[in-house]
Every structure is written in C-alpha cells, then in structure tokens.
Scaffold this motif. Structure first.
Motif, PDB file in Angstrom:
ATOM      1  N   LYS A  48       0.903  -0.986  -0.003  1.00  7.13           N
ATOM      2  CA  LYS A  48       0.001   0.023  -0.141  1.00  7.13           C
ATOM      3  C   LYS A  48       0.754   1.180  -0.027  1.00  7.13           C
ATOM      4  N   PRO A  49       0.469   2.294  -0.774  1.00  5.73           N
ATOM      5  CA  PRO A  49       1.085   3.443  -0.635  1.00  5.73           C
ATOM      6  C   PRO A  49       1.243   4.314   0.478  1.00  5.73           C
ATOM      7  N   ARG A  50       0.009   4.079   1.471  1.00 10.77           N
ATOM      8  CA  ARG A  50      -0.184   4.581   2.586  1.00 10.77           C
ATOM      9  C   ARG A  50      -0.256   3.500   3.743  1.00 10.77           C
ATOM     10  N   LEU A  51       0.553   3.285   4.584  1.00 10.90           N
ATOM     11  CA  LEU A  51       0.603   2.350   5.535  1.00 10.90           C
ATOM     12  C   LEU A  51      -0.110   3.035   6.899  1.00 10.90           C
ATOM     13  N   LEU A  52      -1.392   2.262   7.057  1.00  9.44           N
ATOM     14  CA  LEU A  52      -2.267   2.802   8.205  1.00  9.44           C
ATOM     15  C   LEU A  52      -2.653   1.636   8.937  1.00  9.44           C
ATOM     16  N   GLY A  53      -2.572   1.737  10.286  1.00  4.10           N
ATOM     17  CA  GLY A  53      -3.006   0.722  11.148  1.00  4.10           C
ATOM     18  C   GLY A  53      -2.144   0.636  12.314  1.00  4.10           C
ATOM     19  N   HIS A  54      -2.363  -0.450  13.368  1.00  5.58           N
ATOM     20  CA  HIS A  54      -1.422  -0.399  14.400  1.00  5.58           C
ATOM     21  C   HIS A  54      -1.112  -2.323  14.556  1.00  5.58           C
ATOM     22  N   TRP A  55       0.056  -2.554  14.694  1.00  8.09           N
ATOM     23  CA  TRP A  55       0.166  -4.070  14.810  1.00  8.09           C
ATOM     24  C   TRP A  55       0.362  -4.092  16.443  1.00  8.09           C
ATOM     25  N   GLY A  56       0.969  -3.459  17.117  1.00 13.22           N
ATOM     26  CA  GLY A  56       1.533  -3.513  18.577  1.00 13.22           C
ATOM     27  C   GLY A  56       0.424  -4.349  19.378  1.00 13.22           C
ATOM     28  N   THR A  57      -0.848  -4.113  19.563  1.00 12.82           N
ATOM     29  CA  THR A  57      -1.649  -4.905  20.276  1.00 12.82           C
ATOM     30  C   THR A  57      -2.453  -6.047  19.504  1.00 12.82           C
ATOM     31  N   THR A  58      -2.092  -6.185  18.208  1.00 13.39           N
ATOM     32  CA  THR A  58      -2.968  -7.321  17.503  1.00 13.39           C
ATOM     33  C   THR A  58      -2.588  -8.670  17.864  1.00 13.39           C
ATOM     34  N   PRO A  59      -1.409  -9.175  17.746  1.00 11.26           N
ATOM     35  CA  PRO A  59      -1.138 -10.385  18.120  1.00 11.26           C
ATOM     36  C   PRO A  59      -1.604 -10.807  19.450  1.00 11.26           C
ATOM     37  N   GLY A  60      -1.594 -10.179  20.386  1.00 13.82           N
ATOM     38  CA  GLY A  60      -2.316 -10.598  21.801  1.00 13.82           C
ATOM     39  C   GLY A  60      -3.825 -10.550  21.514  1.00 13.82           C
ATOM     40  N   LEU A  61      -4.498  -9.840  20.763  1.00 12.32           N
ATOM     41  CA  LEU A  61      -5.675  -9.886  20.566  1.00 12.32           C
ATOM     42  C   LEU A  61      -6.188 -11.090  19.918  1.00 12.32           C
ATOM     43  N   ASN A  62      -5.380 -11.466  19.115  1.00 14.31           N
ATOM     44  CA  ASN A  62      -5.662 -12.840  18.037  1.00 14.31           C
ATOM     45  C   ASN A  62      -5.323 -14.081  19.183  1.00 14.31           C
ATOM     46  N   PHE A  63      -4.374 -13.878  20.126  1.00 17.42           N
ATOM     47  CA  PHE A  63      -4.304 -15.071  20.817  1.00 17.42           C
ATOM     48  C   PHE A  63      -5.381 -15.266  21.839  1.00 17.42           C
ATOM     49  N   ILE A  64      -5.972 -13.980  22.385  1.00 16.63           N
ATOM     50  CA  ILE A  64      -6.992 -13.987  23.359  1.00 16.63           C
ATOM     51  C   ILE A  64      -8.302 -14.615  22.678  1.00 16.63           C
ATOM     52  N   TYR A  65      -8.499 -14.227  21.326  1.00 16.75           N
ATOM     53  CA  TYR A  65      -9.794 -14.522  20.774  1.00 16.75           C
ATOM     54  C   TYR A  65      -9.669 -15.991  20.462  1.00 16.75           C
ATOM     55  N   LEU A  66      -8.380 -16.497  20.215  1.00 13.43           N
ATOM     56  CA  LEU A  66      -8.416 -18.041  19.835  1.00 13.43           C
ATOM     57  C   LEU A  66      -8.705 -18.876  21.086  1.00 13.43           C
ATOM     58  N   HIS A  67      -8.421 -18.481  22.214  1.00  6.66           N
ATOM     59  CA  HIS A  67      -8.494 -18.992  23.493  1.00  6.66           C
ATOM     60  C   HIS A  67     -10.137 -19.004  23.929  1.00  6.66           C
ATOM     61  N   LEU A  68     -10.744 -17.885  23.546  1.00 10.07           N
ATOM     62  CA  LEU A  68     -12.075 -17.534  23.977  1.00 10.07           C
ATOM     63  C   LEU A  68     -12.956 -18.705  23.235  1.00 10.07           C
ATOM     64  N   ASN A  69     -12.521 -18.791  21.842  1.00  9.98           N
ATOM     65  CA  ASN A  69     -13.168 -19.692  21.012  1.00  9.98           C
ATOM     66  C   ASN A  69     -13.230 -21.252  21.758  1.00  9.98           C
TER      67      ASN A  69
END
Length: 784
Positions: A48-69
């Motif tokens: 993308k020509p403009r990089l917008l978003g946040h990575w820092g919290t994302t892997p932790g959220l993915n981890f939590i979401y998985l375990h709630l499933n």
C-alpha cells in the motif's frame, strides 16, 4: 493455578497455526494490496502507498480471541468480544474472517486468494473499512478509536442479560484514562442472578505510542493490590514462549470461567446475590509479539516502535525484504490451501453458527430489540382550564410516566443518572423499582437493592457507557443529567453518533433504540449552584452531528414533555436530547393542544397572539420553558402598554424545524417557514441556549436578517431565577425594549417604554439585594 499439559501437543500445534494465520492476515491488511499469499516475490507495487494501522496490540488480541473460542466450543457459552484497543482491528477482522462470518456478511470477501486480496486491500483504504473495530466489524459493539469506554460498554451489555459473558480486552494504555479507571467499579452493580458476566482481560504489553504504560511499570504486587482493590481476583498469564503461553492461557480461561459459573450458580440456585470477587485476567505479552526484534539496529518487538507500523519505508529494498521474511515466518503454505482457504483442521477451531463471537446476536443488537410497552402518555396529563394558571414540576410528571414504563418493561429498560434521579424529580419511579447496588447496604439506605432498573454512579462517563452497551445489545433506556455536566460525555456522544452513521451504511446492521438524554437542572434554574452549573452548550454539540440522527426537543411544559418523551422512547438510531426544567413552573397547554402543537414541532399559540386576520407587526418566538415564560410575560406587557401592536406568538418544541427541509428531516419548507415567520417582519426570539445557534439554523431563510435572538450570554452567578434571565437580557423587560425598538411605527413611544424597562430593572435589583428573592409581581405572575 496451572493445569500442565491441559492442551495436547497436537492442539498446541493447531492453536499456533490459527494464531499464525490470524497474525498473517493482520499484517497483510496493514501492508499489502496484492500478492496476498506471497506466491511470487514481494514487490513494492504489491504494498500500500499509505501504511495505516496498528500492529502492537494485534497479536495479543488474536491470541485471546483464539482461546475464547475454545471456551465456547467446550462449554457452549455465549460470549461477546470487546477490543478496548480498537487499534487492533486487523486482528479482530482477521479472526472474524477465519470464522467465516466475514464472508457470510460480505460475500465478496471470499475464503480464497481473491477474497484475501480484497480483505487486505480494503483495510484503511479509500472505499474500504476503517482502521478501528467499527460498525462494519462483525460482532463489534465498540469502536475503540477513543480509548476508555470498553469496560463500561461491556457491563452495559450484560445488565439484564443473564446468559451473556463479555470478554473485554483492556489496553494498558487505555487503562490510564479516567473513564476506564472508574468503570472498574461497575462490578458493584452486577447481580449475578439476573445479569451476565464481564471478564476483564488487561492486555499488559508495556508501551503506548512512545512511552511505557503505568501498569507495566509498577511492581507485580502493586498491580495485584490495584486489581483486587477494584474488586477482582486477578489471574496472571505471562511468558514469551508461545507454546507455554497457550497452556497458561487455557488454564487461566478455565479458571476464570469456572469461577464465573460458580458465582452465577450460587446466585441462581441458592439466591445468593451478595457481591462476589469476579475473575480478571492479566495477560502480559510483548508489544508487537512475533514481529522483527530489531530493524535497522533499533529495538522493535517488545518496545514502542511496534505500536503502529513497525517499519514504513518500503521503498527501502531491505525493508521490503524484511516484510516478506516476516510474513513468511508464519508459513502461509501450511495455513492456507492452493485456493487460499484456511485448512479445515485449523478452521475447526472456530465455534459454529451464532456461537461464533462475530455472529453473536448481541453484537447486532437490533436483531434482539423489541418495542417497549409504553403506557398512554395522555393519562398523565396536567389538567387545566386556563393557560398558565396551573403550576407543576414538569419532570415530576414525567417521572410518573417513566414509573409505568419501568413497570411494563422490567428487563429491557434502564433509567440512568449520575446520582441525580431524586434531584431531577423522577422519584415516582421508586414506587416500582429500586436503585441497583451490589456493594454494602445499610438498613437506612434509600431504595438500594441488588435488583432494580435505576442505576446511578457519580461518573457521567460510566453512565453513558452503560447505556450505550445496553442499547447496542437490543434494549432501551434514558439518561438524565444536569445540563452543565453532560459536556463530560461530549466525545462519547460524538463517537456514538459516528457509530450510528457507520452502522446505517452496513446492510446487515439492524436499528437499535435511540440514545435518549434528558437535560434538567438547566442553565436558568441553578439557584444555589451558580455559574459553574450554568451552561447550555451541549445542544450546540449535538446539532453539529449529522441531521439524520440528531434531535433537540425543548418542551415548554409537562404535557409537551410527556408527548416528546413517549416519541423518543419509540424511536431508533437517534440521539434525542430533551431539555426540561424540574422547578415549579406554569403549565401552558392542555394535552389536546400539546398534541396538535407538537405535530409539526412548532406553531402559533393563538391564545397568546392578536394578529389573526391581519398582518403582524412583530413575531415573538421562544424555545425552552423559561424563555417561554419570559416571552409570554413580555407579550402581556405589550398588550397592556400598546394594545394595538399586532403580535404573533410562536413556540418551538423541536429545534430542528428551524432548519430547511433539505438540511434536516424535521426542517420546514421555506414556504411553511415564511408563512409563520413572514419574510420581512422583526422576529424577537427568546431561546434557551447560546443565541448564535438559532442564527446558524435559520441563516438560509429569507427573513434571517430580521431575527434578533436573546439567550445565554455566558453571564451567571448564584442569584435569583429572574436575575439570571436579567443578567443575560432574556427577561421580559429586555424583550419588551427590543420589540419596541424593532417596530418603526412606535418610535415615538420608545423613550417611555425604555424608561419603563430601566425603572423595572432598577426596582428588581434593589429588591433582590434587600430581600434575596424575586419581587412578588415576578414570582406570582400569571397569564391573564
């Protein structure tokens, strides 16, 4: 606490694959617009020509979401997921895509390489989706762009919702905000017998945009003491090794949900509704977990540099290569098949149907919403035979109506306020309900109980958050507040307006009940509080929102207030602001007159006018209860001093009618407006708030130049009711002077009228300074 080997090696391997897939999809959304599976070497034109978003919290959220499933699959729980770090949208969107919900709701985002490319490109891209978990995100009721409200939204969702658990992830940066700090105390209002449960998950990853977070830099014991002090039993999950973390998180989830189950069963089977110690999970993981540890020799993973875009200059070939290596470190070929679909064995980790957090009906509350059973507002009408001769407290009458709304709707209506329900004269509701309270209760307490439909906490933020969560999960409510202090939630209402706007564009989102706000103890009757409590500016804030959702009502008496309240409680997808005084005041309209008057939102009061059959000399207009009183008193003075002056008296209940019909759905056409206000006669307008707002609403009207508005001029103090209007030139005498100065044929009488006005104002000031109250002719004035 831990159950070693709770997960088999095969399960850990599968969990890592899901987590890797979610992380891969998250990074792809931030960086890529083509070549989604890296089946060819990564080129600059793929990014993308403009990089917008946040990575820092994302892997932790993915981890939590998985375990709630896992909890949902094994226990068949109904769980809603709230991502307090709304910046983690890439992860939440990735998880909903892996669950299949995203494709069901957005069929063009298919479960293959073509769909993945569209998923990636749309994120933070023109014509795509926002960078936060907004209304387009399946299962979301929380936008998260402005931090601080996740936990209050979570609790609002579980009140009167006994089968729902909300897993609320709180960012450790978010935890520093005032609204979040207060909302921890929401657990003192939860009845485990009739409410659901909130599982707070503090995501402790150490850094904000460029600074460490407070909770990550205090001692372990101090953090335990803090969370326990809020009334929670913390469960810690911390380790940098993913395999070990899966085991620890699985154990923590089991422990937390076992405790929730025991608490609820004890309440529901043994009728024990005392306040328990609810579980909370403290999840400590590296910031930007699994991203490159260093870039250009500088620390990235587990540091603030991972908060947003770990590296942004992809025109640098080294960075482009590093991005490709990072994404390939998740081994996408082991996650997605030749067509780009997730391998079935990994996909099986998701729950099925409505049990998926992204498909839970509570995340699209309009699906669950049912209309209120409203009593007939006409049966509470103030009976009267003469205009202005009955004195009543309008909000006290409203309280009788709300009492029966509560009686008829015991599990889907809340009346909320920051410790002001009695002050706002809504006491009648306590004939059928109590205040919710699950902290300690004394024998002499007033209407405190573990169950009730009135909720009060001295935090406007928390009250607003509770109500929003309650509405977004399909229920109804009303928030009453002192007018001056509703400003505390300006930004929350702003965010909610944006949510409503975005939700209206999402086809599968269903309408929710309106956000209804009653402002009382208003600017003109702060007799003992003074200047600090005198501010009508919230109206201006709401008017600035999009016309399709903003509504402002200024009922002049109890009967119009009843009608307006009933109308607002029936509405959906609106922000309704009602401004009404609580003090004893004259009542102007019979119920039949009120119904006819409110039909258009404004109209001529023929009984206060004398221009019928002829052309008026002047229009006297008003909006608000106190301005109506002063405008009528001014009209009566003019009737006596200049009886041949032709006055048309117009009262405005729905402020938005002043706008043109192409600006607002309630706006009057130019033809209708000109018929009422004429095209060339002076209009003296007595208004509740700041005068500039009226000018901004009518600027397109042909007679706009002849509008002269009296309102709040930022003058106030602790003084008498009438002196407040005098200080701001909204009183009857200033209105009389302005009216006479605008009618050319009475210029010869202006000197004497002005002298009369000056004399009365001097007499008023001398009297209040001697006696401390308004003159009898002011206090006892009645329309005759």
């Amino acid at each position: 606490m831990t159950d070693k080997k709770l997960l088999s090696e095969h399960e850990v391997d599968l969990y890592n694959k899901w987590w890797h897939a979610a992380n891969y999809l998250s990074i792809g959304q931030i960086y890529l617009m083509d070549n989604p599976l890296l089946r060819e070497p990564l080129k600059l034109e793929h990014t993308k020509p403009r990089l917008l978003g946040h990575w820092g919290t994302t892997p932790g959220l993915n981890f939590i979401y998985l375990h709630l499933n896992r909890i949902i699959r094994e226990r068949d729980n109904d769980i809603l997921f709230i991502a307090g770090p709304g910046h983690g949208a890439p992860g939440v969107v990735a998880s909903t895509y892996l669950e299949g919900t995203y494709t069901e709701l957005f069929p063009e985002i298919t479960q293959d390489e073509v769909g993945m490319q569209k998923l990636f490109k749309q994120f933070s891209f023109p014509g795509g989706i926002p960078s936060h978990t907004g209304a387009p995100t399946p299962g979301s009721i929380h936008e998260g762009g402005e931090l601080g409200y996740s936990l209050s939204h979570a609790y609002g969702a579980i009140f009167d919702n006994p089968d729902l658990t909300v897993a609320c992830v709180i960012g450790d940066g978010e935890a520093e905000t005032g609204p979040l700090a207060t909302s921890w105390h929401s657990n003192k209002f939860v009845n485990p017998k009739t409410d659901g449960a909130v599982l707070p998950i503090l995501h402790l990853n150490g850094y904000k945009i460029a600074n460490p977070t407070i909770l990550a830099r205090i001692s372990h014991q101090e953090l335990i003491n803090l969370i326990k002090g809020y009334g929670y039993d913390p469960i810690f999950v911390e380790d940098n090794d993913p395999d070990s973390m899966h085991q620890k998180m699985a154990s923590a989830m089991n422990t937390a949900f076992n405790r929730i189950h025991r608490i609820q069963q004890n309440a529901r089977k043994n009728n024990d509704t005392g306040r328990p110690l609810w579980p909370a999970i403290i999840f400590k993981s590296p910031k930007g977990w699994t991203c490159p540890k260093t870039i250009d020799g500088e620390k990235v993973e587990d540091y603030w540099r991972a908060h947003q875009i770990p590296f942004g200059d992809l025109s640098n070939p080294k960075h482009l290569k590093l991005l490709e290596q990072w994404m390939k470190s998740y081994h996408p070929d082991a996650l997605f098949d030749e067509k780009g679909a997730i391998f079935p064995e990994i996909a099986e980790l998701a729950p099925k149907g409505d049990k998926r957090m992204s498909a839970n009906p509570n995340g699209n509350g309009g699906l669950l919403r049912r209309p209120l059973k409203l009593p007939d507002y006409r049966q509470y009408a103030v009976k009267m035979t003469k205009h202005g001769h009955v004195i009543a407290e309008s909000t006290r009458i409203m309280g009788e109506f709300l009492r029966d709304v509560i009686r008829n709707n015991p599990e889907k209506f809340l009346l909320l306020s920051p410790d002001e329900n009695n002050s706002n004269r809504l006491n009648k509701v306590f004939e059928v309900t109590d205040r919710v309270w699950n902290a300690e209760i004394y024998d002499f307490d007033d209407h405190l109980a573990h169950k009730g439909q009135v909720m009060e906490i001295l935090s406007e933020h928390t009250v607003e958050g509770w109500l929003e969560g309650y509405l977004l999960t399909g229920r109804h409510g009303l928030f009453s507040c002192y007018e001056a202090f509703i400003h505390i939630v300006d930004s929350m209402v702003n965010q909610f307006a944006k949510w409503l706007d975005e939700a209206s564009k999402v086809e599968w989102r269903r309408p929710i009940s309106s956000l209804n706000i009653l402002l009382t103890s208003h600017v003109w009757r702060q007799d003992h509080n003074g200047f600090s409590h005198q501010d009508p500016g919230f109206i201006d804030h709401v008017v600035s929102k999009k016309p399709k959702m903003s509504r402002i009502y200024l009922p002049p008496d109890a009967n119009t207030l009843l009608l307006v309240t009933s109308h607002c409680l029936k509405s959906s997808d609106r922000i309704n602001v009602i401004v009404a005084g609580k003090q004893p005041e004259p009542q102007w309209l019979t119920m039949d007159e009120a119904i006819k008057h409110c039909y258009k939102g404004l109209g001529i009061w023929e009984w206060a006018s004398n221009d019928k059959g002829t052309e008026p000399d002047v229009i006297v207009a008003c909006a608000g209860d106190v301005p109506t009183l002063e405008a009528l008193a001014a009209t009566k003075i003019l009737n006596e001093y200049v009886p041949d002056l032709k006055i048309r008296f117009i009262n405005v209940v729905d402020l938005m009618t002043l706008m043109t019909d192409d600006q607002h759905p309630h706006g009057l056409s130019n033809q209708e407006f000109d018929a009422l206000f004429t095209i060339n006669k002076p209009v003296i307008f007595a208004y509740h708030g700041f005068p500039r707002l009226i000018h901004s609403l009518i600027y397109k009207r042909s007679n706009a130049r002849n509008f002269h508005v009296h309102g709040f001029r930022e003058e106030g103090t602790t003084t008498t009711p009438f002196d407040m209007v005098v200080l701001n030139n909204l009183d009857r005498y200033h209105l009389v002077s302005n009216i006479m100065n605008r009618v050319d044929r009475y210029k010869s009488k202006i000197a004497y009228i002005d002298q009369f006005v000056r004399d009365k104002l001097v007499e008023h000031e001398l009297y209040i300074r001697q006696y401390g109250e308004d003159m009898p002719e002011i206090k006892n004035w009645r329309w005759k």
